[in-house]
Write an enzyme that holds these catalytic residues in place. Structure first.
Site, PDB file in Angstrom:
ATOM      1  N   ARG A 270       3.565   3.140   4.445  1.00  0.00           N
ATOM      2  CA  ARG A 270       2.198   2.613   3.955  1.00  0.00           C
ATOM      3  C   ARG A 270       1.490   3.846   4.385  1.00  0.00           C
ATOM      4  O   ARG A 270       1.553   4.795   5.350  1.00  0.00           O
ATOM      5  CB  ARG A 270       1.993   1.591   5.246  1.00  0.00           C
ATOM      6  CG  ARG A 270       2.362   0.141   4.854  1.00  0.00           C
ATOM      7  CD  ARG A 270       1.650  -0.369   3.312  1.00  0.00           C
ATOM      8  NE  ARG A 270       2.290  -1.848   3.008  1.00  0.00           N
ATOM      9  CZ  ARG A 270       3.368  -1.869   2.249  1.00  0.00           C
ATOM     10  NH1 ARG A 270       3.701  -0.946   1.659  1.00  0.00           N
ATOM     11  NH2 ARG A 270       3.888  -3.060   1.796  1.00  0.00           N
TER      12      ARG A 270
ATOM     13  N   GLU B 257      -5.997   2.964  -1.334  1.00  0.00           N
ATOM     14  CA  GLU B 257      -5.273   2.673  -2.584  1.00  0.00           C
ATOM     15  C   GLU B 257      -6.302   1.880  -3.322  1.00  0.00           C
ATOM     16  O   GLU B 257      -6.551   0.709  -3.087  1.00  0.00           O
ATOM     17  CB  GLU B 257      -3.928   2.106  -2.417  1.00  0.00           C
ATOM     18  CG  GLU B 257      -2.909   2.938  -1.715  1.00  0.00           C
ATOM     19  CD  GLU B 257      -1.653   2.303  -1.588  1.00  0.00           C
ATOM     20  OE1 GLU B 257      -1.460   1.149  -1.997  1.00  0.00           O
ATOM     21  OE2 GLU B 257      -0.795   2.876  -0.965  1.00  0.00           O
TER      22      GLU B 257
ATOM     23  N   HIS C  46       1.658   4.415  -5.526  1.00  0.00           N
ATOM     24  CA  HIS C  46       2.319   3.111  -4.932  1.00  0.00           C
ATOM     25  C   HIS C  46       2.918   2.479  -5.946  1.00  0.00           C
ATOM     26  O   HIS C  46       2.940   1.253  -6.239  1.00  0.00           O
ATOM     27  CB  HIS C  46       1.378   2.100  -4.095  1.00  0.00           C
ATOM     28  CG  HIS C  46       2.092   1.066  -3.111  1.00  0.00           C
ATOM     29  ND1 HIS C  46       1.147   0.736  -2.153  1.00  0.00           N
ATOM     30  CD2 HIS C  46       3.504   0.863  -3.086  1.00  0.00           C
ATOM     31  CE1 HIS C  46       2.004   0.154  -1.234  1.00  0.00           C
ATOM     32  NE2 HIS C  46       3.412   0.298  -2.083  1.00  0.00           N
TER      33      HIS C  46
HETATM   34  C1  DGY Z   1       6.386  -3.491  -0.565  1.00  0.00           C
HETATM   35  O1  DGY Z   1       6.989  -4.232  -1.082  1.00  0.00           O
HETATM   36  O2  DGY Z   1       6.067  -3.502   0.655  1.00  0.00           O
HETATM   37  C2  DGY Z   1       6.254  -2.269  -1.359  1.00  0.00           C
HETATM   38  O3  DGY Z   1       5.154  -1.086  -0.509  1.00  0.00           O
HETATM   39  C3  DGY Z   1       5.304  -2.792  -2.369  1.00  0.00           C
HETATM   40  O4  DGY Z   1       4.299  -3.150  -2.192  1.00  0.00           O
END
Ligand code: DGY
Length: 352
Positions: free
Chosen positions: A269, A298, A317
């Site tokens: 993240r 984002e 992402h």
């Molecule tokens: C997750 O599944 O956490 C990935 O980052 C996609 O959102």
């Protein structure tokens, strides 16, 4: 007619709860899907059992309150929410849904956008979609490693400008062969990354986390402290969940412990990294490069200072963004809802 009503009533009284629920009684339960881009594979499973209300809009990303407000319209009366967005699950949203809400299924591995203490306090179950996306995200980690080590951003820009660097000693990158790769968080994604990289003749795999992992032995990965990992690694891969403890774990102090030739990869993240500190470290060549699949915010605004750096390789992402993986995530989320609303154990529980 009266006879069949009486029989049905008697049957329902004497049948175990699960069986009674499976007598099509779940059809009255409303399941709200937060976004109209949730795959048909998941919808089909949900429609077999429940009344499905799907938001007509696409909600994906983290743009915040306005769209969250819009989602408030769909949630009243829901027994389950299928959350295909990173908008926060707030108290306000749970209040709007009402006391009959039994579970939330987030269609993601990460659940930092779900208010876990609040869900827990209200006795609402939470499921996520781990594992099914580990290989897709690990492929992106490997892609970022290659893209940063071989300076794809800079080289692509040069090609676009018609400035090819053909000198034998210019534009040189870094080898993965013989390197030390440090994985912060040897969970499903971290393990899948090590497996994929093991064909690259990596010299040593290190990992850190709360405790040693039994899977590490077969992967030839050595447990160490965060400090030691940062000091030794040529590649540092972030694959931990975002929590209060991990927020900004990469900051000016931890960046200062990394080698000059180190490359930071983030597939977790954005908030795992203090981006101002990262900008300074990259600008001053305190570390060699960074590859990010996740950022804060984002989308990253196109005039963001990070995007001016030649030693940053950034993706929007897309870790889990393959047809197969997104379908697998949708199906897993749907099956979690079926289990959660019919009294069976969740397949991938966060809050059972
Ligand atoms: C997750 O599944 O956490 C990935 O980052 C996609 O959102």
């Amino acid at each position: 007619m009266l006879r069949s009503v009486i029989i049905a009533a008697v049957v329902n009284v004497f049948l175990p709860v699960n069986d009674a629920l499976s007598l099509n009684m779940t059809k009255n339960l409303k399941v709200v899907v937060s976004s109209n881009n949730y795959p048909e594979s998941g919808l089909q499973i949900l429609r077999e059992h429940f009344t499905v209300i799907k938001s007509p809009n696409t909600h994906f990303g983290e743009e915040g309150a306005v769209n969250n407000m819009e989602l408030l319209k769909y949630v009243p009366g829901a027994s389950a929410l299928v959350w295909i967005t990173h908008y926060p699950i707030t108290k306000e949203l749970l209040d709007a849904a009402g006391p009959q809400l039994k579970m939330v299924a987030t269609v993601s591995a990460g659940y930092n956008h779900c208010n876990v203490p609040e869900l827990k306090a209200r006795g609402i179950k939470l499921a996520n979609t781990p594992n099914v996306l580990s290989s897709a995200v690990a492929e992106i980690a490997v892609g970022l490693i290659i893209g940063t080590a071989r300076r794809f951003t800079e080289n692509l820009e040069n090609v676009r400008r018609g400035e090819w660097i053909l000198d034998f000693d210019k534009g040189l990158g870094q080898d993965i062969r013989g390197s030390t790769v440090g994985i912060i968080g040897l969970g499903g994604i971290g393990q899948a990354t090590v497996k994929r990289l093991s064909g690259f003749e990596v010299g040593k795999f290190l990992y850190t986390g709360h405790r040693e992992k039994p899977e590490a032995k077969a992967l030839n990965a050595e447990f160490t402290s965060l400090d030691n990992l940062l000091k030794q690694s040529d590649f540092v891969v972030l694959s931990v969940p975002l929590t209060d403890e991990t927020r900004h774990m990469i900051n000016s102090t931890t960046l200062g412990k990394m080698k000059k030739n180190a490359i930071l990869i983030n597939v977790g993240r954005g908030d795992l990294v203090d981006q101002d500190a990262l900008y300074e470290a990259l600008k001053n060549n305190d570390i060699y490069a960074a590859g990010l699949d996740v950022t804060t915010p984002e989308p990253l605004p196109k005039d963001h200072k990070l995007l001016s750096l030649p030693n940053l390789f950034v993706l929007p992402h897309i870790g889990s963004a393959t047809v197969r993986t997104r379908n697998d995530m949708a199906v897993l989320a749907a099956n979690n809802v079926v289990n959660g609303l019919t009294g069976k154990p969740l397949i991938t529980p966060v809050l059972p």
